[in-house]
Design a protein around this motif. Structure first.
Motif, PDB file in Angstrom:
ATOM      1  N   ILE A 315    -106.693 -18.970  -9.513  1.00  0.00           N
ATOM      2  CA  ILE A 315    -105.731 -19.835 -10.199  1.00  0.00           C
ATOM      3  C   ILE A 315    -105.821 -19.584 -11.695  1.00  0.00           C
ATOM      4  CG2 ILE A 315    -105.031 -22.216 -10.655  1.00  0.00           C
ATOM      5  CD1 ILE A 315    -106.277 -22.999  -8.006  1.00  0.00           C
ATOM      6  N   ALA A 316    -104.682 -19.277 -12.303  1.00  0.00           N
ATOM      7  CA  ALA A 316    -104.593 -19.093 -13.753  1.00  0.00           C
ATOM      8  C   ALA A 316    -103.896 -20.305 -14.346  1.00  0.00           C
ATOM      9  CB  ALA A 316    -103.833 -17.818 -14.090  1.00  0.00           C
ATOM     10  N   VAL A 317    -104.451 -20.827 -15.431  1.00  0.00           N
ATOM     11  CA  VAL A 317    -103.934 -22.065 -16.018  1.00  0.00           C
ATOM     12  C   VAL A 317    -103.430 -21.804 -17.431  1.00  0.00           C
ATOM     13  CG1 VAL A 317    -104.455 -24.468 -16.578  1.00  0.00           C
ATOM     14  CG2 VAL A 317    -105.626 -23.352 -14.662  1.00  0.00           C
ATOM     15  N   VAL A 318    -102.214 -22.296 -17.696  1.00  0.00           N
ATOM     16  CA  VAL A 318    -101.597 -22.224 -19.025  1.00  0.00           C
ATOM     17  C   VAL A 318    -101.442 -23.649 -19.542  1.00  0.00           C
ATOM     18  CG1 VAL A 318     -99.572 -21.452 -20.333  1.00  0.00           C
ATOM     19  CG2 VAL A 318    -100.362 -20.133 -18.363  1.00  0.00           C
ATOM     20  N   SER A 319    -101.548 -23.823 -20.839  1.00  0.00           N
ATOM     21  CA  SER A 319    -101.453 -25.168 -21.410  1.00  0.00           C
ATOM     22  C   SER A 319    -100.063 -25.759 -21.181  1.00  0.00           C
ATOM     23  CB  SER A 319    -101.753 -25.134 -22.911  1.00  0.00           C
ATOM     24  OG  SER A 319    -100.718 -24.472 -23.609  1.00  0.00           O
ATOM     25  N   ASN A 320    -100.011 -27.085 -21.088  1.00  0.00           N
ATOM     26  CA  ASN A 320     -98.724 -27.778 -20.937  1.00  0.00           C
ATOM     27  C   ASN A 320     -97.793 -27.497 -22.108  1.00  0.00           C
ATOM     28  OD1 ASN A 320     -99.506 -28.928 -18.534  1.00  0.00           O
ATOM     29  ND2 ASN A 320    -100.053 -30.914 -19.410  1.00  0.00           N
ATOM     30  N   ARG A 321     -98.374 -27.243 -23.267  1.00  0.00           N
ATOM     31  CA  ARG A 321     -97.558 -26.980 -24.456  1.00  0.00           C
ATOM     32  C   ARG A 321     -96.748 -25.703 -24.302  1.00  0.00           C
ATOM     33  NH1 ARG A 321    -100.773 -26.306 -29.946  1.00  0.00           N
ATOM     34  NH2 ARG A 321    -101.649 -24.606 -28.692  1.00  0.00           N
ATOM     35  N   ASN A 322     -97.352 -24.698 -23.682  1.00  0.00           N
ATOM     36  CA  ASN A 322     -96.663 -23.423 -23.522  1.00  0.00           C
ATOM     37  C   ASN A 322     -95.897 -23.316 -22.203  1.00  0.00           C
ATOM     38  OD1 ASN A 322     -97.701 -22.496 -25.988  1.00  0.00           O
ATOM     39  ND2 ASN A 322     -99.594 -21.809 -24.999  1.00  0.00           N
ATOM     40  N   LEU A 323     -96.300 -24.099 -21.207  1.00  0.00           N
ATOM     41  CA  LEU A 323     -95.602 -24.103 -19.917  1.00  0.00           C
ATOM     42  C   LEU A 323     -95.451 -25.561 -19.482  1.00  0.00           C
ATOM     43  CD1 LEU A 323     -94.428 -22.418 -17.588  1.00  0.00           C
ATOM     44  CD2 LEU A 323     -96.715 -22.352 -16.574  1.00  0.00           C
ATOM     45  N   PRO A 324     -94.458 -26.259 -20.013  1.00  0.00           N
ATOM     46  CA  PRO A 324     -94.345 -27.704 -19.772  1.00  0.00           C
ATOM     47  C   PRO A 324     -93.854 -28.037 -18.364  1.00  0.00           C
ATOM     48  CG  PRO A 324     -92.495 -26.927 -21.080  1.00  0.00           C
ATOM     49  CD  PRO A 324     -93.414 -25.752 -20.921  1.00  0.00           C
ATOM     50  N   SER A 325     -94.203 -29.238 -17.928  1.00  0.00           N
ATOM     51  CA  SER A 325     -93.689 -29.763 -16.676  1.00  0.00           C
ATOM     52  C   SER A 325     -92.310 -30.369 -16.916  1.00  0.00           C
ATOM     53  CB  SER A 325     -94.634 -30.825 -16.108  1.00  0.00           C
ATOM     54  OG  SER A 325     -95.912 -30.286 -15.857  1.00  0.00           O
ATOM     55  N   SER A 326     -91.574 -30.544 -15.826  1.00  0.00           N
ATOM     56  CA  SER A 326     -90.263 -31.184 -15.900  1.00  0.00           C
ATOM     57  C   SER A 326     -90.337 -32.486 -15.119  1.00  0.00           C
ATOM     58  CB  SER A 326     -89.177 -30.267 -15.310  1.00  0.00           C
ATOM     59  OG  SER A 326     -87.916 -30.912 -15.318  1.00  0.00           O
ATOM     60  N   GLY A 327     -90.539 -33.583 -15.835  1.00  0.00           N
ATOM     61  CA  GLY A 327     -90.692 -34.868 -15.162  1.00  0.00           C
ATOM     62  C   GLY A 327     -91.948 -34.874 -14.313  1.00  0.00           C
ATOM     63  N   THR A 328     -91.776 -35.069 -13.015  1.00  0.00           N
ATOM     64  CA  THR A 328     -92.909 -35.075 -12.090  1.00  0.00           C
ATOM     65  C   THR A 328     -93.057 -33.744 -11.370  1.00  0.00           C
ATOM     66  OG1 THR A 328     -91.498 -36.009 -10.348  1.00  0.00           O
ATOM     67  CG2 THR A 328     -92.742 -37.560 -11.713  1.00  0.00           C
ATOM     68  N   ASN A 329     -92.427 -32.690 -11.873  1.00  0.00           N
ATOM     69  CA  ASN A 329     -92.532 -31.355 -11.277  1.00  0.00           C
ATOM     70  C   ASN A 329     -93.291 -30.421 -12.222  1.00  0.00           C
ATOM     71  OD1 ASN A 329     -91.084 -31.930  -8.897  1.00  0.00           O
ATOM     72  ND2 ASN A 329     -89.148 -31.706  -9.981  1.00  0.00           N
ATOM     73  N   ALA A 330     -94.351 -29.853 -11.702  1.00  0.00           N
ATOM     74  CA  ALA A 330     -95.134 -28.890 -12.476  1.00  0.00           C
ATOM     75  C   ALA A 330     -94.830 -27.473 -11.986  1.00  0.00           C
ATOM     76  CB  ALA A 330     -96.623 -29.167 -12.342  1.00  0.00           C
ATOM     77  N   PRO A 331     -94.672 -26.508 -12.896  1.00  0.00           N
ATOM     78  CA  PRO A 331     -94.389 -25.132 -12.458  1.00  0.00           C
ATOM     79  C   PRO A 331     -95.596 -24.521 -11.757  1.00  0.00           C
ATOM     80  CG  PRO A 331     -94.795 -25.193 -14.812  1.00  0.00           C
ATOM     81  CD  PRO A 331     -94.785 -26.617 -14.356  1.00  0.00           C
ATOM     82  N   LEU A 332     -95.336 -23.804 -10.668  1.00  0.00           N
ATOM     83  CA  LEU A 332     -96.398 -23.127  -9.921  1.00  0.00           C
ATOM     84  C   LEU A 332     -95.846 -21.793  -9.419  1.00  0.00           C
ATOM     85  CD1 LEU A 332     -99.199 -23.046  -8.628  1.00  0.00           C
ATOM     86  CD2 LEU A 332     -98.258 -24.273  -6.652  1.00  0.00           C
ATOM     87  N   PHE A 333     -96.262 -20.715 -10.075  1.00  0.00           N
ATOM     88  CA  PHE A 333     -95.832 -19.378  -9.682  1.00  0.00           C
ATOM     89  C   PHE A 333     -96.863 -18.803  -8.719  1.00  0.00           C
ATOM     90  CE2 PHE A 333     -94.099 -20.180 -13.909  1.00  0.00           C
ATOM     91  CZ  PHE A 333     -92.759 -19.906 -13.706  1.00  0.00           C
ATOM     92  N   ILE A 334     -96.400 -18.376  -7.549  1.00  0.00           N
ATOM     93  CA  ILE A 334     -97.297 -17.860  -6.510  1.00  0.00           C
ATOM     94  C   ILE A 334     -96.859 -16.441  -6.167  1.00  0.00           C
ATOM     95  CG2 ILE A 334     -98.265 -18.252  -4.223  1.00  0.00           C
ATOM     96  CD1 ILE A 334     -97.278 -21.153  -4.438  1.00  0.00           C
TER      97      ILE A 334
END
Length: 395
Positions: A315-334
């Protein structure tokens, strides 16, 4: 460099100094006469250098020492000398013709002139590539700043534009059955995808205070490399994430949906080599999931302490500042990002400095400019799924 060339360079620099002295005293006639000598010496220097380069080529790249004999110059010694010249130029100190010869030699042997630098640099100016030892430090620091380019395919190129033909993971037909003494028929051909690139120049500048420039070489190198590493990693991450965001998003309601992506949406070969790339919100949700016995779903990666695994995938993690969530949806690239995109990198950072341009003159500082060149191209869009993970807290 032979003693003949070194002597000519010394005479050339001395003649140039005399011309500058005549000009300062407004003696234009004497300056013109002296310039004739400068031109003659410059011609001799060029001819002597060309002669020595031809001799070096005929000797398989080995250098000549002061006596004109074959000598294998120590690359570490050359690296150290070149680094000193770079730092001297950043401090806006004059660069002699002999120093320029070191620049040419270093770039030819170490970086093959991939930065396309100009050997005719004015005194005190610099437009040269970063030394390899500093390059290594920058790359190490970029990893510390979570440079996402480590997860994609990086191809170093020397041209500003070009194309590559990459094999596509397409369906295959099996070999046909052939009877004894039967005729073997032609089979299907591999499928290839042409990819074109055109590197773009990306640059920024940093004001350097006179106090920093007056500091020792180690502190100056440390400050500059840290700044370049942070800017370069952030620049690459921005463009990588922008390309990933071009995918069509898919809603992921729970862990079962993630399993479906790995088991069904992705090809088994892609799934086995996949990673999960998300932001802090997505990682926090995954890290808080437990099985029926209350055990965490994520496992520790013993090969890299601090990193977590989901079903064996890192699992690679990017800060919320650079990859923000949209409401209650968090981006997850698989997926396998190395199959998804290619980063065409025109190797090596290029440095230049000035005390006259921008705000440097008014602020009595030196501005350091850094240039990097690259391009980001999608390869196999089916190798990665853009998921929008529902991170709504459970009651």
């Amino acid at each position: 460099m032979t003693k003949e060339l070194r002597a000519l360079l010394h005479k050339l620099e001395k003649a140039k100094e005399e011309v500058r002295g005549f000009l300062a005293e407004d003696k234009t006639t004497e300056a013109k006469e002296k310039m004739d000598e400068v031109r003659t010496l410059q011609t001799k220097v060029d001819l002597q250098r060309e002669l020595e380069e031809n001799e070096v080529r005929s000797l398989g790249g080995r250098e000549l020492n002061d006596d004109g004999k074959v000598e294998e110059r120590d690359m570490q010694e050359l690296e150290k000398e070149y680094t000193g010249i770079v730092l001297r130029a950043l401090r806006r100190r004059p660069i002699s013709e002999e120093m320029r010869s070191v620049i040419r030699e270093y770039e030819k042997r170490a970086v093959m002139n991939e930065g396309e630098t100009n050997p005719a640099i004015p005194d005190g100016d610099v437009g040269i590539v970063v030394p390899q030892d500093i390059q290594t430090r920058i790359n190490t620091l970029m990893r510390d700043w979570n440079d996402l380019s480590q997860y994609v395919t990086v191809e170093n190129v020397t041209a500003l534009s070009g194309s590559r033909v990459l094999e596509t993971d397409a369906d295959m037909t099996p070999f046909a059955d052939v009877d004894e003494y039967g005729v073997i028929q032609a089979t299907d051909n591999p499928k290839f995808t042409p990819i074109s690139y055109k590197v773009k120049k990306r640059a920024g500048y940093l004001p350097l205070t006179n106090e920093l420039l007056a500091d020792n070489d180690a502190n100056l190198i440390g400050y500059v490399t840290n700044w370049i590493a942070r800017k370069a990693a952030h620049t690459r991450n921005t463009h990588i994430l922008a390309l990933l965001n071009t995918l069509t998003p898919k809603a992921l309601a729970d862990l079962k949906a993630i399993n479906t992506v790995l088991n069904v949406d992705l090809d088994p070969a892609i799934s086995r080599s996949a990673i999960l790339l998300t932001n802090q919100d997505g990682f926090n949700w995954l890290d808080n999931q437990v099985d029926g016995n209350g055990r965490p779903i994520l496992m520790d990666d013993f090969t890299q302490p601090g990193r977590k695994l989901f079903k064996g995938r890192p699992i690679a993690v990017v800060s919320n500042r650079n990859l923000p969530s949209s409401g209650t949806n968090a981006p997850l690239f698989i997926g396998n990002l190395k199959q998804f995109m290619v980063l065409f990198n025109r190797r090596f950072f290029e440095l230049a400095s000035t005390r006259e341009g921008g705000d440097a003159w008014r602020r009595d500082t030196t501005e350091l400019r850094t240039i990097m060149r690259d391009d980001y191209v999608q390869w196999d869009g089916a190798s990665t799924v853009y998921g929008q993970l529902d991170i709504t807290p459970t009651p």
